[in-house]
Design a protein around this motif. Structure first.
Motif, short mmCIF file in Angstrom:
data_model
loop_
_atom_site.label_atom_id
_atom_site.label_comp_id
_atom_site.label_asym_id
_atom_site.label_seq_id
_atom_site.Cartn_x
_atom_site.Cartn_y
_atom_site.Cartn_z
N GLN A 173 -30.06 55.03 -3.66
CA GLN A 173 -30.95 53.63 -3.82
C GLN A 173 -32.23 53.89 -3.58
O GLN A 173 -32.68 54.70 -2.68
CB GLN A 173 -30.42 52.30 -2.88
CG GLN A 173 -31.26 51.19 -3.01
CD GLN A 173 -30.70 50.19 -2.06
OE1 GLN A 173 -29.86 50.21 -1.33
NE2 GLN A 173 -31.53 48.91 -2.27
N GLU A 224 -36.09 46.06 0.58
CA GLU A 224 -34.96 45.97 -0.47
C GLU A 224 -33.78 46.66 -0.02
O GLU A 224 -32.50 46.26 -0.13
CB GLU A 224 -35.49 46.71 -1.73
CG GLU A 224 -36.08 45.83 -2.51
CD GLU A 224 -37.15 46.42 -3.54
OE1 GLU A 224 -37.70 45.93 -4.55
OE2 GLU A 224 -37.02 47.84 -3.73
N LYS A 268 -27.35 48.54 -1.66
CA LYS A 268 -26.82 48.53 -3.26
C LYS A 268 -25.29 48.91 -2.97
O LYS A 268 -24.54 48.18 -3.84
CB LYS A 268 -27.38 49.73 -3.96
CG LYS A 268 -27.04 49.83 -5.22
CD LYS A 268 -28.17 50.76 -6.16
CE LYS A 268 -28.11 50.64 -7.29
NZ LYS A 268 -29.13 51.47 -8.00
N ASP A 269 -24.98 49.59 -2.10
CA ASP A 269 -23.49 49.57 -1.95
C ASP A 269 -22.95 49.79 -0.29
O ASP A 269 -23.96 49.87 0.69
CB ASP A 269 -22.98 50.86 -2.74
CG ASP A 269 -23.56 52.36 -2.15
OD1 ASP A 269 -24.24 52.26 -1.08
OD2 ASP A 269 -23.50 53.17 -2.93
N GLU A 297 -23.18 55.76 -11.16
CA GLU A 297 -24.45 55.98 -10.67
C GLU A 297 -25.09 56.79 -11.54
O GLU A 297 -26.27 56.82 -12.20
CB GLU A 297 -24.70 56.12 -9.53
CG GLU A 297 -25.16 54.82 -8.63
CD GLU A 297 -24.95 55.05 -7.10
OE1 GLU A 297 -25.50 56.08 -6.75
OE2 GLU A 297 -23.98 54.18 -6.47
#
Lengths: 368, 337, 670
Positions: A248, A254, A260-261, A365
């Motif tokens: 990420q 953020e 993100k995971d 990804e």
């Protein structure tokens, strides 16, 4: 990002260690999970298809556990390690295509590095350590010493010019390392776990010093670290690296607010979210159109949630978020703030995610 | 002097600041070549004489040095050198002369007969007598040991742990060619040859046995000043014959040939230092003369020059014959020596 | 010899059970290993059986397999003899080099003479003082006055000049070679066997060709010394550059250094310590060939020793031998002091000093000038005043004969008797039988037997190397003599370890003992072996026991030193851990300290063997026969081929032993 603003640009970098490592790039084997890959080919992928850009004046932190490839990545920027595939552009110069002399020129003038174990030259006094880069460039002795004096003052080491590194404490040694890197006045500064070897207190001091310097100098910085607090404190953007790939890339908010995971979530779960997330992160569309209805319950969008909390808790009524132009851009209430603060993944989630073989995740990804 | 001194100071400064080491070498070689070029303009060359590892060789040289420096006015340098390197050194001129050569048939063929770089400077006087020796005290209790037959009968006297169950025959310095292993075999004596490896080791062993009056039999030679310190007797071996000398080395069954000790010198010496060349060719004395000088140095602890002075002062006419006399007779070494 | 051994299967096998049992890979590795191990041993066994059928049970190496290598070597020497004064390569290349070397020694001697004896002492002592080593300065003064007092000032200066040039040339050639070897694997691999050869081939074996090529005197002496002594500086430069932390090299690179800048500003300065260590070893090794160099006419301190030997005067030899030891120590200490001063990583700030560095420099400079002036005006120039002399030789001799009369004979000591009994016993009961057994082993069994041993302790590659080595000894025609030498080497090794390791342990327990031992070991290691030829014979008689004793004396030092070092290097917390469980001193030693010091102790064994082998020549000089005697005969009787063959056999023995003893240490990891 505008082209002229981009100081560092990397595209699809690959680095594979092991027998015939380079030939692995792009082959189907490359997408095997690390353990299987090593069993099959004896290779380890240190950098896996990494692309990123860093803007002028930005601090870009690469975060990861040991063995994730972050040290290899930072070294590949100046070709202390040669990557197997990809493009690297540094200060508008193509690093990978540079010949010996051009590369030397880049290293001499455009970029310098601060090392984890300081990597000072024990046989040189502090003054000659700091002056090393200038000496290599061929600057005259008097000129380099003048410059060194200035720098030692900046890092708070004036008076130690004639000491040898072994006579200084760890923190002082790294200040020398920092001064040495700054001495050549580079556009780009690379920090390789620069403060990992220091005591926590000293480490914080050094981080503050970097922030302070950055306010004045506005260098472009790539900072490798395994310490999340450090990353959040210093980074304009953070890249989380795992098994050679970026999982990420994003602002601290953020990364913490929207991991993100599971891997990133597990990383960030212990972070005190109220100290990272801002009012902007938790705000909703304002219920009231006009500013006056919020009376004095107003915060700016960059206020950390921990600063917002007392205001929100003080009354049942919502709090307005107002930008620097005095425009109302959102509102906060108790529920939204508490939700943002508590919105981290549950323990069960984290553990579960953590145990899932990473292969599936990062195959996706990589495909992206 | 002034050039030299400034150089020396510079050298010192280099040492003091631990500076450029390589520069030192260049500097030194520069100094060296300048000093050597001045040396060649000197009227009289230095005469270099080889001293070999035995004391008699030193005795020759100290006396020769004394006479050459005092009467012929040439500077003399004595150079310690092993026997083998002495030959190429004499050939190249880095050595002027060797005053006592034992045998060396092969080298003689290469350098004297072959390329004429070395001159045979005639006989030195003493005859080298190599053979089997025992301490004289042994003859009192065992008179039969005067001959090899007696040794053959009494081999058990000489048994040592090193050679058990056989008797021990102690051989000498490794630079001498010895036939003892062959002799022991061909004469059927129950003995094993132990090579002492160095003359020093052999002498120490003989001394130890001598002090304890123990039996010992060994390879030895005259002239040797040790024969003045201790009393040794020679064991009679089957007489030397030419036929025996021609046998393969492992089958030799007779005594050693006599060694007519001779002198050699560089072939250019007669032109560069004629009076010295003449002196070397005339130099000639007896084993007793040599032993007395050796004895003075080794046992009476006189210095070389002092021992030489003592000898020269008591042998004026002999010394005069070396300076003004005729060259001594020549005899080439024979095969097997 | 600093080769890191390749991974060692045996030890790997031993540590396997520690790993988690459920790991699939572990099991397969173990079974695979076991399979290869057994099949390897089976191959050896097969080889033994087959060659037994062919070779029968005769002892000695089959003559049909021995080409006449010695004759071949001889013909090379003969060719050189014939062409020495005509071939252009000799006349226009080697001879000028020889002259240049000779001249540089002469020039340096001139400088030393011009300085005069007070000047030389002042310069050396001053250098030490300026480097901040007052004690070294005092030692230099005492040692140099000793040179004068014993009447060997001139000889000492000529040895000093010769050795300085030889060491300088070794450094000037060796450091770049070391750098090249550090930079390139190919160069390193090419250089390594050459270094082994140069270091282990006895100087005796190549003196004759050197004389033929470069002439006698200083030129030949320097070449012989450099060949023998240059290896350590090459090895340690290489090691030093390799040991510079990688990150620091990266730091240098990251500022855009080119190769030369990196070398000059980062790698060389940081490798200074190992390089200086290398130079010190060069000095020690160079000084140990002073006597041998004297045999080819270099003069100097070797001459009085050779002369003393020819009249069996131990006193004279010892007095000159001590001068050589002192010279080695002076050079060693001064080089260390200067290097330490140059490479000092601590600023002088904060240290209290009586005199400021600048004033000290002026003071020392003035002192040197006064000394030179005094020496030239009053002291009689280069030579030491002859009136001041000291006779040490006769007291030494009377002490020695006193010792001999009390120690040699049967009744001198209770139970063990005199040294003559000791010698007889060891010769009769141990050395002779061992020599016989080694000589009687059929050649094929010897070759493959050592192969098996090599395989078990050091793995496949080493085993093959060892087999080739043992065969080479036979092919060189040195089979019988090598077995004689091997017996002595083994006994000397056992003696060194049996006495050296306990001594090292005792010195670890009682630091006072260590302080007493240190100078004694220094002297034993630097004293030229020629000095103790005679005493060894006086006490142990000519023969193999004398050879063993000489080797033992020379090689004892590393066994003691390295054992001690290994124990002292153990980490404090490990010892604290042991003590915290209440271990007794002996338990500590057995269960903690010796295992922890294991790799250093194995290094001690390795070094001891190397030194024992280096002393094989001396054994040859005291009647022990074997390869050493062959080498001595080679020089003495102009049998160059024999000498070189025997010398090469010694080298091969050394390499075999070295590779075998190196096999173990890298094994236990972590």
């Amino acid at each position: 990002m505008e082209k002229s603003q981009v100081q560092i640009s990397c595209k699809n970098l690959w680095k594979v260690f092991g027998p015939k490592g380079a030939s692995l790039v792009g082959s189907p084997d490359a997408s095997l999970p690390p353990a299987d890959l090593q069993e099959k080919t004896g290779c380890v992928v240190a950098i896996r298809d990494v692309s990123f850009e860093v803007a002028r004046g930005e601090v870009f932190v690469v975060m990861g556990l040991s063995g994730s490839g972050k040290s290899t990545l930072i070294r590949s920027l100046t070709r202390l390690v040669d990557v197997d595939a990809g493009e690297i552009e540094l200060c508008q110069r193509d690093v990978r295509k540079a010949d010996k002399n051009q590369l030397r020129d880049i290293r001499r003038h455009n970029v310098s590095m601060v090392f984890q174990q300081f990597a000072l030259f024990p046989h040189r006094r502090v003054v000659d350590n700091v002056a090393f880069g200038l000496e290599i460039q061929g600057v005259k002795k008097a000129d380099r010493y003048r410059k060194v004096d200035e720098l030692l003052q900046i890092v708070g080491l004036s008076g130690f010019a004639n000491s040898f590194p072994s006579e200084l404490s760890g923190g002082m040694q790294q200040r020398v390392g920092l001064a040495r890197a700054l001495a050549v006045d580079p556009e780009v500064l690379l920090f390789d776990e620069a403060f990992s070897a220091l005591d926590p207190l000293i480490r914080r001091e050094m981080q503050d010093q970097v922030i302070h310097l950055q306010e004045q100098l506005h260098k472009t910085v790539v900072f490798v670290s395994h310490d999340l607090d450090e990353a959040l404190k210093l980074g304009d953007r953070i890249a989380i690296m795992r098994n050679g790939a970026f999982v990420q890339v994003g602002t601290p908010e953020e990364v913490v607010g929207a991991p993100k995971d599971g891997y990133v979530a597990a990383f960030t779960r212990d972070v005190s979210r109220s100290k990272v997330l801002t009012a902007r992160w938790a705000m909703q569309t304002p219920k009231y159109g006009n500013l006056s209805s919020y009376e004095d319950r107003i915060v700016s969008p960059t206020t950390l949630l921990q600063g917002v909390l007392p205001v929100v808790l003080a009354s049942e009524l919502p709090v307005g978020v107002v930008d620097t132009n005095g425009r109302l851009i959102g509102e906060l209430d108790r529920r939204s703030v508490l939700a943002a603060i508590n919105d981290g993944p549950s323990d069960a989630e984290v553990n579960e995610n953590h145990l899932v073989p990473a292969a599936a995740n990062w195959r996706e990804e990589v495909a992206k | 002097m002034s050039i030299k001194s400034s150089r020396a100071l510079r050298l010192k400064r280099l040492v003091r600041w631990g500076g450029a080491i390589a520069a030192g070498t260049v500097l030194l070689s520069a100094c060296g070549s300048s000093s050597s070029s001045t040396a060649t303009t000197a009227p009289k060359p230095t005469i270099t004489l080889v001293t070999n590892s035995w004391e008699g060789s030193l005795a020759n040289n100290v006396v020769a040095q004394y006479v050459i420096e005092k009467d012929l006015h040439y500077p003399v340098k004595l150079l310690d050198l092993a026997e083998i390197p002495a030959w190429p050194a004499t050939a190249s001129g880095s050595v002027s002369a060797v005053l006592e050569v034992w045998g060396h048939y092969n080298h003689y063929q290469t350098y004297v007969v072959g390329n004429h770089e070395v001159i045979n400077a005639g006989l030195e006087g003493p005859t080298g007598n190599i053979g089997w020796y025992i301490p004289t005290y042994l003859l009192k209790s065992h008179p039969e040991l005067a001959t090899w037959q007696g040794v053959k009968a009494d081999w058990q006297l000489f048994v040592t742990p090193q050679t058990a169950p056989q008797g021990e025959f102690l051989d000498g310095a490794p630079s001498y060619v010895t036939n003892d292993a062959a002799l022991v075999k061909t004469l059927g004596i129950n003995m094993k040859v132990v090579y002492a490896g160095s003359e020093a080791a052999q002498l120490s062993q003989i001394e130890t046995a001598y002090k304890a009056k123990k039996p010992i039999i060994f390879y030895w030679y005259t002239p040797q000043y040790f024969n003045h310190v201790y009393s040794f007797s020679q064991v009679t071996l089957p007489p030397f014959t030419q036929a025996c000398a021609k046998l393969p080395a492992a089958d030799i069954n007779c005594a050693y040939p006599p060694y007519y000790l001779y002198k050699i010198m560089n072939s250019k010496l007669p032109t560069t230092a004629p009076s010295v060349a003449k002196f070397i060719q005339a130099f000639n004395w007896t084993a007793a003369d040599q032993n007395s000088v050796s004895y003075d140095m080794a046992v009476n602890k006189l210095s070389g020059p002092a021992a030489a002075a003592k000898f020269v002062n008591s042998h004026q006419s002999l010394v005069q014959s070396w300076i003004n006399g005729a060259p001594t007779a020549k005899k080439a070494p024979v095969l097997g020596t | 010899m600093t080769v890191l051994a390749e991974p060692n299967e045996q030890v790997e096998l031993a540590t396997m059970p520690d790993l988690p049992p459920d790991r699939r890979t572990t099991k397969t590795t173990v079974s695979k290993l076991a399979q290869t191990r057994w099949s390897g041993l089976f191959i050896f066994f097969l080889a033994i059986v087959i060659s037994a059928i062919y070779g029968g049970f005769h002892s000695g190496f089959p003559t049909s397999l021995v080409p006449n290598i010695a004759t071949w070597f001889n013909s090379i020497a003969n060719w050189i003899t014939v062409h020495q004064s005509t071939a252009p390569f000799f006349v226009h290349f080697l001879t000028p080099i020889g002259n240049w070397l000779g001249n540089s020694v002469n020039a340096l001697t001139d400088v030393l003479n011009w300085l005069s004896w007070p000047g030389v002492i002042a310069v050396f002592a001053g250098t030490a003082v300026l480097s901040g080593k007052w004690r070294v300065g005092i030692f230099v003064v005492i040692a140099m006055i000793y040179f004068g007092l014993i009447g060997l000032w001139a000889a000492s200066m000529s040895t000093l000049a010769l050795m300085s040039v030889a060491v300088l040339i070794s450094v000037v050639l060796g450091v770049p070679l070391g750098i090249a070897a550090a930079a390139s694997r190919v160069v390193e691999e090419a250089i390594r066997p050459v270094l082994d050869l140069m270091q282990m081939l006895p100087a005796f074996a190549y003196l004759v060709p050197i004389v033929l090529l470069f002439g006698i005197g200083n030129a030949g002496g320097i070449i012989a010394t450099v060949i023998y002594a240059i290896a350590p500086v090459i090895r340690l430069t290489m090691l030093g550059i390799h040991s510079v932390p990688y990150e620091t090299v990266e730091a240098g690179k990251s500022f855009g250094s080119n190769r030369w800048q990196l070398l000059r500003k980062v790698q060389l300065p940081m490798a200074l310590k190992p390089i200086v260590l290398g130079i010190n070893q060069v000095i020690m090794m160079a000084l140990s060939v002073v006597v041998i160099a004297s045999m080819i006419g270099t003069g100097g301190l070797g001459d009085p020793i050779l002369q003393a030997l020819s009249i069996v005067d131990v006193g004279d030899a010892l007095v000159a031998g001590v001068a050589i030891v002192f010279l080695a120590m002076i050079l060693d200490r001064i080089v260390s002091a200067v290097a330490e001063n140059v490479g000092r990583n601590v600023s002088s700030k904060g240290q209290r000093q009586l005199i400021s560095p600048r004033n000290l420099r002026i003071l020392v400079g003035a002192f040197v000038i006064v000394a030179i002036a005094l020496g030239n005006l009053v002291g009689g120039g280069g030579s030491f005043p002859p009136g001041l002399s000291l006779s040490l030789s006769s007291p030494v001799n009377s002490f020695l004969s006193f010792l001999q009369s009390h120690l040699y004979h049967f009744s001198s000591m209770p139970i063990i008797g005199g040294t003559s009994n000791l010698s007889s016993f060891t010769t009769l009961e141990i050395l002779n039988p061992l020599t016989r057994i080694l000589g009687d082993i059929p050649w094929w069994l010897a070759i493959f037997g050592t192969g098996v041993i090599g395989y078990l302790i050091a793995g496949w590659r080493r085993a093959v190397l060892v087999c080739i080595g043992v065969t080479a000894i036979g092919v060189l025609g040195m089979w019988t003599d090598a077995s004689v030498t091997l017996a002595q080497v083994l006994i000397a090794l056992v003696m060194c370890l049996a006495i050296g390791i306990p001594l090292g342990i005792c010195a670890y327990w009682w630091p006072t003992l260590e302080k007493v031992l240190r100078p004694i070991l220094d002297v034993l290691q630097t004293m030229p072996a020629f000095v103790y030829l005679i005493p060894v014979v006086l006490f142990f008689s000519v023969g193999n026991m004398a050879g063993v004793t000489a080797s033992f004396v020379y090689a004892l030092a590393p066994a003691v030193r390295l054992t001690n070092l290994g124990l002292r290097q153990i980490k404090v917390d490990m010892i604290e851990a042991g003590n915290s469980f209440g271990a007794t001193r002996l338990q500590m030693l057995r269960k903690v300290e010796l295992p922890a010091a294991r790799s250093t102790i194995i290094l001690a064994i390795n070094q001891t063997i190397m030194l024992v082998l280096a002393e094989v020549i001396v054994a040859g000089l005291v009647g022990a026969g074997g390869l050493g005697y062959d080498v001595v005969v080679g020089l003495g009787r102009d049998e160059f081929g024999l000498g070189l063959s025997a010398g090469l056999a010694i080298v091969v023995l050394g390499i075999v032993f070295d590779r075998l003893t190196q096999g173990r240490p890298a094994g236990r990891r972590g």
